[in-house]
Design a protein around this motif. Structure first.
Motif, PDB file in Angstrom:
ATOM      1  N   VAL A 150      -4.866   1.802 -15.253  1.00 41.87           N
ATOM      2  CA  VAL A 150      -4.640   1.786 -13.805  1.00 41.87           C
ATOM      3  C   VAL A 150      -3.161   1.900 -13.496  1.00 41.87           C
ATOM      4  N   HIS A 151      -2.357   1.082 -14.170  1.00 36.61           N
ATOM      5  CA  HIS A 151      -0.924   1.084 -13.890  1.00 36.61           C
ATOM      6  C   HIS A 151      -0.253   2.362 -14.388  1.00 36.61           C
ATOM      7  N   SER A 152      -0.794   2.974 -15.432  1.00 33.31           N
ATOM      8  CA  SER A 152      -0.175   4.198 -15.933  1.00 33.31           C
ATOM      9  C   SER A 152      -0.398   5.371 -14.998  1.00 33.31           C
ATOM     10  N   VAL A 153      -1.460   5.344 -14.212  1.00 36.10           N
ATOM     11  CA  VAL A 153      -1.762   6.475 -13.336  1.00 36.10           C
ATOM     12  C   VAL A 153      -1.121   6.333 -11.971  1.00 36.10           C
ATOM     13  N   LEU A 154      -0.622   5.157 -11.639  1.00 39.73           N
ATOM     14  CA  LEU A 154       0.014   4.975 -10.338  1.00 39.73           C
ATOM     15  C   LEU A 154       1.261   5.845 -10.245  1.00 39.73           C
ATOM     16  N   PRO A 155       1.527   6.427  -9.096  1.00 37.93           N
ATOM     17  CA  PRO A 155       2.700   7.310  -8.954  1.00 37.93           C
ATOM     18  C   PRO A 155       3.998   6.574  -9.234  1.00 37.93           C
ATOM     19  N   SER A 156       4.929   7.302  -9.788  1.00 37.29           N
ATOM     20  CA  SER A 156       6.252   6.718 -10.028  1.00 37.29           C
ATOM     21  C   SER A 156       6.969   6.523  -8.702  1.00 37.29           C
ATOM     22  N   PRO A 157       7.711   5.440  -8.568  1.00 33.64           N
ATOM     23  CA  PRO A 157       8.447   5.208  -7.316  1.00 33.64           C
ATOM     24  C   PRO A 157       9.542   6.242  -7.142  1.00 33.64           C
ATOM     25  N   PRO A 158       9.959   6.484  -5.898  1.00 32.96           N
ATOM     26  CA  PRO A 158      10.967   7.523  -5.642  1.00 32.96           C
ATOM     27  C   PRO A 158      12.379   7.116  -5.994  1.00 32.96           C
ATOM     28  N   VAL A 159      12.620   5.852  -6.347  1.00 33.99           N
ATOM     29  CA  VAL A 159      13.950   5.412  -6.774  1.00 33.99           C
ATOM     30  C   VAL A 159      13.825   4.797  -8.151  1.00 33.99           C
ATOM     31  N   VAL A 160      14.907   4.833  -8.903  1.00 37.27           N
ATOM     32  CA  VAL A 160      14.913   4.274 -10.248  1.00 37.27           C
ATOM     33  C   VAL A 160      15.057   2.767 -10.159  1.00 37.27           C
ATOM     34  N   SER A 161      14.149   2.039 -10.826  1.00 37.12           N
ATOM     35  CA  SER A 161      14.249   0.582 -10.816  1.00 37.12           C
ATOM     36  C   SER A 161      15.509   0.128 -11.532  1.00 37.12           C
ATOM     37  N   GLY A 162      15.971  -1.028 -11.147  1.00 39.74           N
ATOM     38  CA  GLY A 162      17.170  -1.578 -11.771  1.00 39.74           C
ATOM     39  C   GLY A 162      18.250  -1.795 -10.727  1.00 39.74           C
TER      40      GLY A 162
ATOM     41  N   VAL B 136       1.366   2.153  -2.536  1.00 41.31           N
ATOM     42  CA  VAL B 136       0.706   1.948  -3.818  1.00 41.31           C
ATOM     43  C   VAL B 136       0.448   0.456  -3.924  1.00 41.31           C
ATOM     44  N   LEU B 137      -0.824   0.079  -4.003  1.00 37.53           N
ATOM     45  CA  LEU B 137      -1.205  -1.328  -3.959  1.00 37.53           C
ATOM     46  C   LEU B 137      -2.182  -1.607  -5.094  1.00 37.53           C
ATOM     47  N   ALA B 138      -1.790  -2.501  -6.007  1.00 40.51           N
ATOM     48  CA  ALA B 138      -2.648  -2.834  -7.144  1.00 40.51           C
ATOM     49  C   ALA B 138      -2.720  -4.342  -7.309  1.00 40.51           C
ATOM     50  N   ASN B 139      -3.911  -4.848  -7.579  1.00 39.86           N
ATOM     51  CA  ASN B 139      -4.129  -6.264  -7.798  1.00 39.86           C
ATOM     52  C   ASN B 139      -3.638  -6.640  -9.188  1.00 39.86           C
ATOM     53  N   ARG B 140      -2.939  -7.761  -9.299  1.00 35.11           N
ATOM     54  CA  ARG B 140      -2.378  -8.196 -10.585  1.00 35.11           C
ATOM     55  C   ARG B 140      -2.922  -9.564 -10.964  1.00 35.11           C
TER      56      ARG B 140
ATOM     57  N   LEU C  74      -5.054  10.675  -2.095  1.00 36.61           N
ATOM     58  CA  LEU C  74      -5.763   9.399  -2.201  1.00 36.61           C
ATOM     59  C   LEU C  74      -6.087   9.114  -3.651  1.00 36.61           C
ATOM     60  N   GLY C  75      -5.731   7.929  -4.123  1.00 37.21           N
ATOM     61  CA  GLY C  75      -6.067   7.519  -5.485  1.00 37.21           C
ATOM     62  C   GLY C  75      -6.808   6.203  -5.464  1.00 37.21           C
ATOM     63  N   LEU C  76      -8.019   6.196  -6.002  1.00 32.39           N
ATOM     64  CA  LEU C  76      -8.813   4.974  -6.110  1.00 32.39           C
ATOM     65  C   LEU C  76      -8.992   4.680  -7.589  1.00 32.39           C
ATOM     66  N   CYS C  77      -8.342   3.624  -8.058  1.00 33.32           N
ATOM     67  CA  CYS C  77      -8.322   3.301  -9.479  1.00 33.32           C
ATOM     68  C   CYS C  77      -9.060   1.983  -9.697  1.00 33.32           C
TER      69      CYS C  77
END
Length: 485
Positions: A30-42, A167-171, A217-220
């Motif tokens: 699930v987390h691998s298929v989520l789109p990458s954010p538009p800014v680099v983390s860090g 992008v919203l995923a339950n953790r 639309l992505g339903l994972c």
């Protein structure tokens, strides 16, 4: 899982302690298929001061400064407000990018759930403080099950403050956490991905605004208890062009591709894939007769179902199928499935292995199967995965080569380690040259997969395969040793 992989999962918000290995795999996918954010983390790198000590950045127009701030990680963007009154106004007016993984404590040895709670509080503070709009929001690191009311409030604020991408995923638990109905109030959304939720009952919210501007639309791993809920979702997304995992397309006039990944299904119950009005659907797969009941229009597709205007989807050009050739009733469904898609030009067909064979179809079956429009007149490329040289596979491939007049390339891929040598692999395809090919221009390419038998190529290449900018999402280079065709 090795230490490096576990650390990566923590960064993505996946807590693995105490979870079944199957669930960990599912959450990782699930987390691998989520789109990458538009800014680099860090943390943003600080620019060195100019030689004369003049602050030239602050002299830039507000719109350029706002664009700079909107591209920073959220913590760094918020820090700019401390520079001056002008910068404070820039931060508040910039279309914000909120990536909650940027709020995790770097190198923290604290309890993962405690860290997730801190992230939740920080997200609330940011949503309260910033007036919007929010260009992009990724919420994948909070312990949402502890704050169901808070999640509903977040969605309400995002709707009011003009969120563009969410992008919203339950953790990461429970798997059936209800998704608040307030998700349907975000009329500004152009992109929506949901992961590991139970979809709300839409009966009481039929008048909801939903997503008039949605294009992706992505339903994972989103559980829908009622078929009508998918119909509701697609009907309220009139611009949606791409979708991950929905199974009912009763009225989806703009949907362009439907990607189904069902490797995590544990029970033996069939899943209904219903296609009604979907005139733009051009990419579909993987359909599996073993797992899926296919319904086109109002007709359940069965073995020997004949093609008719009411049982075909002429818009599909790329099709992915998985078949057990050593299970007779399963293999019998293949001609019927192919007849439903008369204009397919690229066919990805995977031969699945089973340890409980029930009999292979004979050459006579394929000789008597009759005309299949896409095979005879349209398919130019077929990629056949999982080849083992079994009689059922060879019978089908002979039929295919004898009838596919437009075929220009047949790629046969066998799993790593399936044969002792290249010579043995070549000997397995040799019977195909004893038949008369319908296309004089067809070439055959035999490849060894980079993956051994039992490895799911779609699982390992899920991120690339679900990239909607990819022309053919089923060409998995990792499975073909990097080969392009």
């Amino acid at each position: 899982m090795d230490a490096a992989s576990e650390a990566l999962q923590r960064e993505c918000g996946v807590v693995t302690e105490g979870l079944d290995a199957h669930i960990v795999t599912l959450l990782s996918c699930v987390h691998s298929v989520l789109p990458s954010p538009p800014v680099v983390s860090g943390h943003a790198a600080l620019l060195p001061p100019s030689d004369d000590g003049v602050d030239r950045i602050s002299d830039l127009p507000d719109n350029i400064l706002g664009d700079i701030v909107s591209r920073l990680p959220v913590k760094d963007g918020a820090r700019t407000a401390a520079l001056s009154c002008r910068w404070r106004g820039v931060w508040r007016s910039a279309p914000l990018v909120l990536i909650d993984s940027d709020l995790l404590t770097v190198g923290s040895e604290s309890d993962a759930r405690a860290d997730a709670r801190r992230v939740a509080y920080a997200v609330s503070d940011i949503l309260d403080a910033h007036p919007g709009p929010f260009r992009c929001v990724h919420l994948v690191c909070s312990s949402l099950e502890e704050y169901p009311d808070l999640l509903a409030r977040w969605l309400h604020l995002l709707a009011a403050k003009g969120v563009g991408e969410l992008v919203l995923a339950n953790r990461p638990w429970p798997l059936d956490m209800p998704l608040p109905p307030t998700v349907f109030g975000m009329a500004t959304l152009t992109r929506l991905y949901l992961g590991v939720f139970q979809f709300p009952d839409t009966t009481a919210i039929r008048g909801a605004t939903a997503f008039p501007r949605l294009r992706e639309l992505g339903l994972c791993f989103v559980a829908m208890l009622r078929r009508e809920d998918m119909e509701f979702l697609l009907s309220r997304s009139p611009c949606a062009g791409d979708s991950m995992h929905p199974s009912e397309l009763k009225d989806a006039p703009h949907l362009e591709r439907l990607i189904i990944w069902s490797s995590t299904v544990r029970d033996d119950l069939p899943r209904l894939v219903k296609i009604g009005h979907a005139p733009s659907l051009s990419i579909l797969g993987y359909l599996e007769p073993e797992r899926h009941t296919l319904e086109v229009g109002n007709t359940i597709i069965k073995a020997r179902t004949r093609a008719s205007p009411n049982t075909t989807v002429p818009s599909v050009k790329i099709l992915g199928l998985r078949v057990y050739f050593s299970i007779r009733n399963n293999a019998k469904m293949l001609p019927s499935f192919l007849r439903c898609f008369p204009n397919v030009e690229t066919l990805h067909l995977e031969s699945k292995e089973t340890y409980q064979p029930t009999g292979k179809l004979s050459n006579k079956f394929w000789q008597e199967v009759g005309a299949i429009e896409c095979v005879q007149s349209h398919i130019k490329l077929m990629v056949f995965y999982g080849f083992r040289g079994e009689r059922g596979e060879l019978s089908f491939l002979k039929f295919f080569l004898e009838t596919a007049r437009m075929l220009t390339k047949l790629v046969i891929v066998f799993n790593k380690g399936s044969f002792a040598s290249v010579a043995e692999a070549n000997s397995k395809v040799k019977p195909l040259f004893s038949t008369k090919w319908a296309s004089r221009d067809c070439s055959l390419l035999l490849l060894e997969s980079a993956l051994p038998a039992g490895e799911d190529k779609w699982l390992l290449n899920f991120k690339t395969g679900s990239d909607f900018s990819t022309k053919d999402p089923f060409v998995c280079a990792v499975a073909l040793g990097g080969c392009n065709f």
